[in-house]
Design an enzyme around this catalytic site. Structure first.
Site, mmCIF file in Angstrom:
data_model
loop_
_atom_site.group_PDB
_atom_site.id
_atom_site.type_symbol
_atom_site.label_atom_id
_atom_site.label_comp_id
_atom_site.label_asym_id
_atom_site.label_seq_id
_atom_site.Cartn_x
_atom_site.Cartn_y
_atom_site.Cartn_z
ATOM 1 N N ASN A 9 28.700 117.235 -1.310
ATOM 2 C CA ASN A 9 29.871 116.351 -1.197
ATOM 3 C C ASN A 9 29.370 115.006 -0.677
ATOM 4 O O ASN A 9 29.075 114.867 0.508
ATOM 5 C CB ASN A 9 30.879 116.983 -0.221
ATOM 6 N N TRP A 10 29.275 114.045 -1.596
ATOM 7 C CA TRP A 10 28.687 112.747 -1.196
ATOM 8 C C TRP A 10 29.660 111.868 -0.420
ATOM 9 O O TRP A 10 29.270 110.816 0.079
ATOM 10 C CB TRP A 10 28.229 111.981 -2.442
ATOM 11 N N LYS A 11 30.921 112.253 -0.399
ATOM 12 C CA LYS A 11 31.950 111.455 0.298
ATOM 13 C C LYS A 11 31.912 110.006 -0.211
ATOM 14 O O LYS A 11 31.665 109.784 -1.390
ATOM 15 C CB LYS A 11 31.774 111.570 1.809
ATOM 16 N N HIS A 95 40.076 118.998 1.650
ATOM 17 C CA HIS A 95 39.021 118.726 2.630
ATOM 18 C C HIS A 95 39.663 118.242 3.930
ATOM 19 O O HIS A 95 40.671 117.531 3.890
ATOM 20 C CB HIS A 95 38.064 117.655 2.078
ATOM 21 N N GLU A 97 38.965 115.941 5.774
ATOM 22 C CA GLU A 97 39.082 114.476 5.839
ATOM 23 C C GLU A 97 40.274 113.980 5.012
ATOM 24 O O GLU A 97 40.932 113.025 5.409
ATOM 25 C CB GLU A 97 37.756 113.825 5.409
ATOM 26 N N GLU A 180 35.134 125.379 6.411
ATOM 27 C CA GLU A 180 34.540 124.210 7.064
ATOM 28 C C GLU A 180 35.221 123.984 8.412
ATOM 29 O O GLU A 180 36.287 123.338 8.461
ATOM 30 C CB GLU A 180 34.734 122.970 6.193
ATOM 31 N N GLY A 186 30.013 116.732 10.006
ATOM 32 C CA GLY A 186 29.423 115.426 10.308
ATOM 33 C C GLY A 186 29.089 115.244 11.777
ATOM 34 O O GLY A 186 28.812 114.128 12.212
ATOM 35 N N SER A 226 27.718 120.538 8.735
ATOM 36 C CA SER A 226 26.362 120.301 9.226
ATOM 37 C C SER A 226 25.334 121.302 8.689
ATOM 38 O O SER A 226 24.409 121.709 9.398
ATOM 39 C CB SER A 226 26.343 120.265 10.763
ATOM 40 N N GLY A 247 27.492 118.061 3.105
ATOM 41 C CA GLY A 247 27.853 116.648 3.144
ATOM 42 C C GLY A 247 26.627 115.783 3.364
ATOM 43 O O GLY A 247 25.852 115.499 2.448
ATOM 44 N N GLY A 248 26.406 115.372 4.610
ATOM 45 C CA GLY A 248 25.329 114.451 4.962
ATOM 46 C C GLY A 248 23.976 114.800 4.359
ATOM 47 O O GLY A 248 23.287 113.937 3.798
HETATM 48 P P1 PGA Z 1 28.526 117.638 6.672
HETATM 49 O O1 PGA Z 1 29.868 117.619 5.773
HETATM 50 O O2 PGA Z 1 27.563 118.547 5.974
HETATM 51 O O3 PGA Z 1 28.088 116.216 6.736
HETATM 52 O O4 PGA Z 1 28.920 118.188 8.004
HETATM 53 C C1 PGA Z 1 30.319 118.753 5.089
HETATM 54 C C2 PGA Z 1 31.620 118.460 4.401
HETATM 55 O O5 PGA Z 1 32.410 117.681 4.953
HETATM 56 O O6 PGA Z 1 31.901 118.970 3.296
#
Ligand code: PGA
Length: 263
Positions: A9-11, A95, A97, A180, A186, A226, A247-248
Site C-alpha cells: 500500500n503505497w499511500k 483502511h 486512514e 491492521e 506507520g 509496521s 505500507g512504509g
Molecule cells: P505500515 O502501513 O506498514 O506503514 O505500518 C500499513 C498500512 O497502513 O496498510
C-alpha cells in the site's frame, strides 16, 4: 491450502515516473515462479502507467479506495468500472486512514471529519467492487484506546458484520481481510505475532459463523501494521496469517521483495 498474499500500500507516495521505476525493480527481484500472490496499490494517478508496466507480470495491480456509484456528479471520486478498465484486480477498502483513524499521534483529531468512512460506506464500496469482479481487501482493526478497554474483538467483529451486510458467500471466495491494528500503522510498533495470529483466527471464526467453514478456510487474512523485513518471517509463519498488507516498507523495492520472499 491458502496461497500467501503480500500487498504493498503505497499511500500518497510516488509520482507516476517514480512508480514505474519502482515496479521495474520489484519485477526484477520478485521470483515469477514463487507461490505468493503479490499486489501493488499505488496512488490512482500511477494506475494507467503501472497497468501497462505490469501487463505481462505476475504482480497484480490494486487501488487504495473506490467510490460506490458507477458514474455521476461525484466530484473527485473514482468508480469500480474505471478501475477495472485498467485491469485493477484488488482494492483496499475501509483502511483506518480513510476511516480517519490514524496510528500516528501527530495527526490531529480535528482531521477526523474530513475522512469519515463508515461501515456503511465500506459495505457499499465492497458491493460495487464485487459487481466489477475486483477483489476487496477489507481493513479492520482497533485503536489503542479500544485495545486498552478490552474491546478489540468486539470492534473488529462489528466492522466485519457491517462491511459484509447483504453479501452472499458465493461472492466472497476471492475476498481478503487485513487485520491492521491502528496503533501499529506507520508507528514502527508491530503487534506481537501470537496476538496477531489470535485476532486473525478470530476474524476467520467470525466468517465461519456468518457464512460457512468452507468460506472461512478459503478467505485470506493478512496482517498489516509496521510489517518489515525484520518481522515478516515471524508473522507469516503463524497459521492464521496468510500474508501482509505492507505500507512504509513497500516503498523500498529491496525490502518489499524480501518481505515477499519471507511469505
Ligand atoms: P505500515 O502501513 O506498514 O506503514 O505500518 C500499513 C498500512 O497502513 O496498510
Amino acid at each position: 491450502m491458502r496461497t500467501k498474499l503480500v500487498a504493498g500500500n503505497w499511500k500518497m507516495h510516488m509520482t507516476h515516473v517514480q512508480a514505474a521505476a519502482h515496479v521495474k525493480s520489484c519485477m526484477a527481484q520478485i521470483d515469477a515462479k514463487s507461490n505468493v500472490d503479490v499486489v501493488i496499490c499505488p496512488p490512482f494517478l500511477a494506475i494507467p502507467k503501472l497497468s501497462d508496466a505490469l501487463r505481462s507480470s505476475h504482480i497484480r495491480l490494486g487501488a487504495q479506495d473506490v467510490f460506490w456509484k458507477e458514474s455521476g456528479a461525484f466530484t473527485g471520486q473514482i468508480s469500480a468500472s474505471m478501475l477495472s478498465d485498467f485491469n485493477v484486480s484488488h482494492c483496499i477498502v475501509g483502511h483506518s486512514e480513510t476511516r480517519g483513524r490514524f496510528g500516528k499521534l501527530e495527526t490531529p483529531e480535528s482531521t477526523l471529519p474530513f475522512f469519515s468512512e463508515t461501515d456503511l460506506t465500506v459495505n457499499l464500496k465492497i458491493k460495487a467492487l464485487l459487481f466489477r469482479s475486483i477483489n476487496p481487501i477489507l481493513c479492520v482493526g482497533e485503536t489503542l484506546a479500544e485495545r486498552e478497554a478490552g474491546r478489540t474483538d468486539e470492534v473488529i467483529q462489528n466492522q466485519i458484520r457491517g462491511a459484509l451486510q447483504g453479501i452472499e458467500d458465493a461472492e466472497l471466495y476471492f475476498f481478503v481481510v487485513a487485520y491492521e491494528p491502528v496503533w501499529a500503522i506507520g508507528t514502527g510498533k508491530t503487534c506481537d505475532s501470537a496476538e496477531a495470529n489470535r485476532v486473525c483466527g478470530m476474524i476467520r471464526q467470525t466468517t465461519r459463523e456468518m457464512y460457512s467453514s468452507e468460506l472461512a478456510d478459503e478467505v485470506r487474512i493478512l496482517y498489516g501494521g509496521s510489517v518489515k523485513a525484520s518481522n515478516a518471517n515471524e508473522l507469516f509463519k503463524q497459521p492464521d496469517i496468510d500474508g501482509g498488507l505492507v505500507g512504509g516498507a513497500s516503498l523500498d523495492p529491496n525490502e518489499f521483495s524480501f518481505i515477499v520472499m519471507c511469505a
